[in-house]
Design a protein around this motif. Structure first.
Motif, PDB file in Angstrom:
ATOM      1  N   GLY A 157     -30.074 -23.989   8.103  1.00  0.00           N
ATOM      2  CA  GLY A 157     -31.442 -23.507   8.336  1.00  0.00           C
ATOM      3  C   GLY A 157     -31.918 -22.544   7.256  1.00  0.00           C
ATOM      4  O   GLY A 157     -32.755 -21.665   7.498  1.00  0.00           O
ATOM      5  N   LEU A 158     -31.404 -22.724   6.035  1.00  0.00           N
ATOM      6  CA  LEU A 158     -31.674 -21.777   4.943  1.00  0.00           C
ATOM      7  C   LEU A 158     -33.168 -21.625   4.618  1.00  0.00           C
ATOM      8  O   LEU A 158     -33.694 -20.519   4.547  1.00  0.00           O
ATOM      9  N   VAL A 159     -33.869 -22.753   4.425  1.00  0.00           N
ATOM     10  CA  VAL A 159     -35.305 -22.686   4.083  1.00  0.00           C
ATOM     11  C   VAL A 159     -36.077 -23.616   5.016  1.00  0.00           C
ATOM     12  O   VAL A 159     -35.676 -24.757   5.223  1.00  0.00           O
ATOM     13  N   ARG A 160     -37.163 -23.107   5.569  1.00  0.00           N
ATOM     14  CA  ARG A 160     -38.061 -23.949   6.364  1.00  0.00           C
ATOM     15  C   ARG A 160     -39.360 -24.156   5.586  1.00  0.00           C
ATOM     16  O   ARG A 160     -39.872 -23.204   4.972  1.00  0.00           O
ATOM     17  N   ALA A 161     -39.865 -25.395   5.620  1.00  0.00           N
ATOM     18  CA  ALA A 161     -41.071 -25.723   4.845  1.00  0.00           C
ATOM     19  C   ALA A 161     -42.288 -25.848   5.744  1.00  0.00           C
ATOM     20  O   ALA A 161     -42.167 -26.077   6.953  1.00  0.00           O
ATOM     21  N   ARG A 162     -43.455 -25.661   5.144  1.00  0.00           N
ATOM     22  CA  ARG A 162     -44.702 -26.104   5.772  1.00  0.00           C
ATOM     23  C   ARG A 162     -45.513 -26.789   4.695  1.00  0.00           C
ATOM     24  O   ARG A 162     -45.257 -26.612   3.502  1.00  0.00           O
ATOM     25  N   VAL A 198     -35.538 -28.548  -1.712  1.00  0.00           N
ATOM     26  CA  VAL A 198     -36.025 -29.495  -0.702  1.00  0.00           C
ATOM     27  C   VAL A 198     -35.735 -28.882   0.657  1.00  0.00           C
ATOM     28  O   VAL A 198     -34.618 -28.407   0.878  1.00  0.00           O
ATOM     29  N   ALA A 199     -36.742 -28.846   1.533  1.00  0.00           N
ATOM     30  CA  ALA A 199     -36.526 -28.213   2.840  1.00  0.00           C
ATOM     31  C   ALA A 199     -37.321 -28.941   3.922  1.00  0.00           C
ATOM     32  O   ALA A 199     -38.383 -29.503   3.639  1.00  0.00           O
ATOM     33  N   PRO A 200     -36.821 -28.921   5.156  1.00  0.00           N
ATOM     34  CA  PRO A 200     -37.522 -29.599   6.249  1.00  0.00           C
ATOM     35  C   PRO A 200     -38.603 -28.722   6.887  1.00  0.00           C
ATOM     36  O   PRO A 200     -38.470 -27.499   6.901  1.00  0.00           O
ATOM     37  N   ASP A 201     -39.652 -29.363   7.408  1.00  0.00           N
ATOM     38  CA  ASP A 201     -40.625 -28.616   8.211  1.00  0.00           C
ATOM     39  C   ASP A 201     -40.107 -28.564   9.654  1.00  0.00           C
ATOM     40  O   ASP A 201     -38.976 -28.998   9.935  1.00  0.00           O
ATOM     41  N   ALA A 202     -40.940 -28.062  10.559  1.00  0.00           N
ATOM     42  CA  ALA A 202     -40.495 -27.866  11.941  1.00  0.00           C
ATOM     43  C   ALA A 202     -40.078 -29.183  12.604  1.00  0.00           C
ATOM     44  O   ALA A 202     -39.252 -29.188  13.524  1.00  0.00           O
ATOM     45  N   SER A 203     -40.627 -30.321  12.121  1.00  0.00           N
ATOM     46  CA  SER A 203     -40.280 -31.614  12.727  1.00  0.00           C
ATOM     47  C   SER A 203     -39.071 -32.253  12.048  1.00  0.00           C
ATOM     48  O   SER A 203     -38.642 -33.332  12.437  1.00  0.00           O
ATOM     49  N   GLY A 204     -38.541 -31.609  11.009  1.00  0.00           N
ATOM     50  CA  GLY A 204     -37.389 -32.165  10.294  1.00  0.00           C
ATOM     51  C   GLY A 204     -37.774 -32.985   9.076  1.00  0.00           C
ATOM     52  O   GLY A 204     -36.900 -33.456   8.351  1.00  0.00           O
ATOM     53  N   GLN A 205     -39.076 -33.153   8.813  1.00  0.00           N
ATOM     54  CA  GLN A 205     -39.523 -33.916   7.653  1.00  0.00           C
ATOM     55  C   GLN A 205     -39.258 -33.123   6.360  1.00  0.00           C
ATOM     56  O   GLN A 205     -39.693 -31.974   6.232  1.00  0.00           O
ATOM     57  N   ALA A 206     -38.546 -33.755   5.425  1.00  0.00           N
ATOM     58  CA  ALA A 206     -38.236 -33.074   4.166  1.00  0.00           C
ATOM     59  C   ALA A 206     -39.489 -32.902   3.309  1.00  0.00           C
ATOM     60  O   ALA A 206     -40.345 -33.794   3.247  1.00  0.00           O
ATOM     61  N   HIS A 207     -39.606 -31.757   2.663  1.00  0.00           N
ATOM     62  CA  HIS A 207     -40.700 -31.460   1.732  1.00  0.00           C
ATOM     63  C   HIS A 207     -40.123 -31.003   0.403  1.00  0.00           C
ATOM     64  O   HIS A 207     -39.050 -30.407   0.339  1.00  0.00           O
ATOM     65  N   ASN A 208     -40.880 -31.279  -0.644  1.00  0.00           N
ATOM     66  CA  ASN A 208     -40.519 -30.870  -2.004  1.00  0.00           C
ATOM     67  C   ASN A 208     -41.242 -29.555  -2.293  1.00  0.00           C
ATOM     68  O   ASN A 208     -42.463 -29.504  -2.255  1.00  0.00           O
ATOM     69  N   ILE A 209     -40.495 -28.497  -2.551  1.00  0.00           N
ATOM     70  CA  ILE A 209     -41.122 -27.186  -2.779  1.00  0.00           C
ATOM     71  C   ILE A 209     -40.874 -26.767  -4.225  1.00  0.00           C
ATOM     72  O   ILE A 209     -39.801 -27.031  -4.777  1.00  0.00           O
TER      73      ILE A 209
END
Ligand code: ADP
Ligand code: MG
Length: 319
Positions: A157-162, A198-209
């Motif tokens: 749970g290191l990084v969470r994305a939005r 790369v980190a997941p949002d609250a739904s688990g979808q990976a995002h590129n940050i």
């Protein structure tokens, strides 16, 4: 004993430091040896100051692509870890992502300098960054004697994305939160964490940050001593075309002004912004450094002069 090998070294570290090529040259030590001693001696107060402290390094640009520079960065990181500094590496993908997209015939698309990341692109970004680039860095560090461990935003749970901005860039993310607790036992056990952006949002979808942004937020969450962003320019330039216009020290207000007036633009904007945010959250100093200069990381951390642009709460503090 021959005169070349005196029983006791003469001169204090300070006099040795001024020796090479100067009028004080000591006949008992060659210029080359004096320089070696001077360099090591100058590093001592920095080693003492940074031992046990965290230094977050954004690794990217030429330092990631050129073989000789890669090796130099890995050795610098291994050396930092060896003398008790706790480096944490955050990396982007560089040209690897485009290479793989083109091999798979997926057209890279950009909007306002940022990659538009649809589902198919995100799959490749994740595979390349987490599966390949991250492991290449870990492997390179292992080869020079560091004990590296690769992580992505989802690990522990290191990084969470939005979603970034208005969502028009697709699966481009911003940092919604950082929980650095997975890093603490690793750092305390002497491991060198290598984190892909790369980190997941609250739904688990990976995002590129943007990796600069991740590095800045991590530095803040870890209360790092330093944030160092390696890039392909000498630092923040007053005139982008003129390397001699390097701004060496910047306070927070001045840094904001450079963004507002457009002197800082493009890829330098997220770098400057993340430095400002990190400093505002307690990081002592942030540096934008030329990764094309071999061993720029060591020069920045372990020498009096430093290189690149230093941002700090006060424009005149050095270190
Ligand atoms: P990286 O791959 O290291 O993230 P970027 O290309 O994203 O590097 O950002 C660095 C770029 O920012 C520089 O190559 C330069 O074109 C641009 N830039 C914009 N404003 C400035 C400035 N004031 N000083 C230096 N570079 C700037
Ligand atoms: Mg960039």
């Amino acid at each position: 004993m021959s005169p070349e090998f005196p029983a006791t070294p003469s001169g204090s570290p300070d006099s040795i430091a001024s020796a090479p090529g100067s009028a004080d040259t000591d006949p008992l030590i060659s210029d080359a040896d004096a320089l070696r001693v001077a360099v090591l001696s100058e590093a001592l107060p920095y080693i003492q100051r940074f031992a046990g402290r965290r230094v977050v390094v954004k690794y990217g640009g030429a330092a990631m692509v050129r073989h000789d520079l890669r090796e130099a960065v890995f050795r610098d990181l291994a050396l930092l870890a060896c003398v008790g500094v706790q480096p944490v590496v955050v990396h982007g993908g560089g040209p690897e992502i485009n290479q793989w997209l083109s091999r798979l015939a997926i057209e890279p698309r950009f909007h306002e300098g940022l990659r538009i990341t649809d589902d198919a692109t995100m799959e490749i970004v994740e595979m390349v960054l987490v599966g390949r680039v991250n492991k290449q860095i870990v492997n390179g560090l292992q080869l020079v004697g560091a004990r590296a461990v690769g992580l992505a935003g989802c690990d522990g749970g290191l990084v969470r994305a939005r979603r970034f901005g208005d969502g028009s860039h697709g699966l481009v993310g911003d940092v919604a939160g950082v929980d650095p607790s997975v890093l603490t036992p690793l750092l305390e056990a002497g491991y060198l964490p290598v984190i892909s952006s790369v980190a997941p949002d609250a739904s688990g979808q990976a995002h590129n940050i943007n990796a600069d942004t991740v590095a800045g937020e991590l530095a803040a969450a870890l209360q790092a001593e330093k944030l160092v962003l390696l890039t392909d320019t000498p630092g923040i330039l007053r005139d982008r075309q003129d390397p001699a216009s390097l701004i060496r020290h910047l306070g927070l207000a001045q840094a904001r002004e450079l963004i507002e007036t457009g002197i800082v633009a493009g890829g330098m904007t997220p770098k400057t912004e993340c430095c400002i945010r990190a400093l505002a959250q307690g990081v002592r100093a942030a540096h934008i450094v030329d990764g094309r200069v071999p061993h720029s990381l060591l020069l920045e951390v372990f020498t009096d002069a430093g290189i690149g642009t230093m941002l700090s709460g006060s424009p005149r503090v050095s270190g």
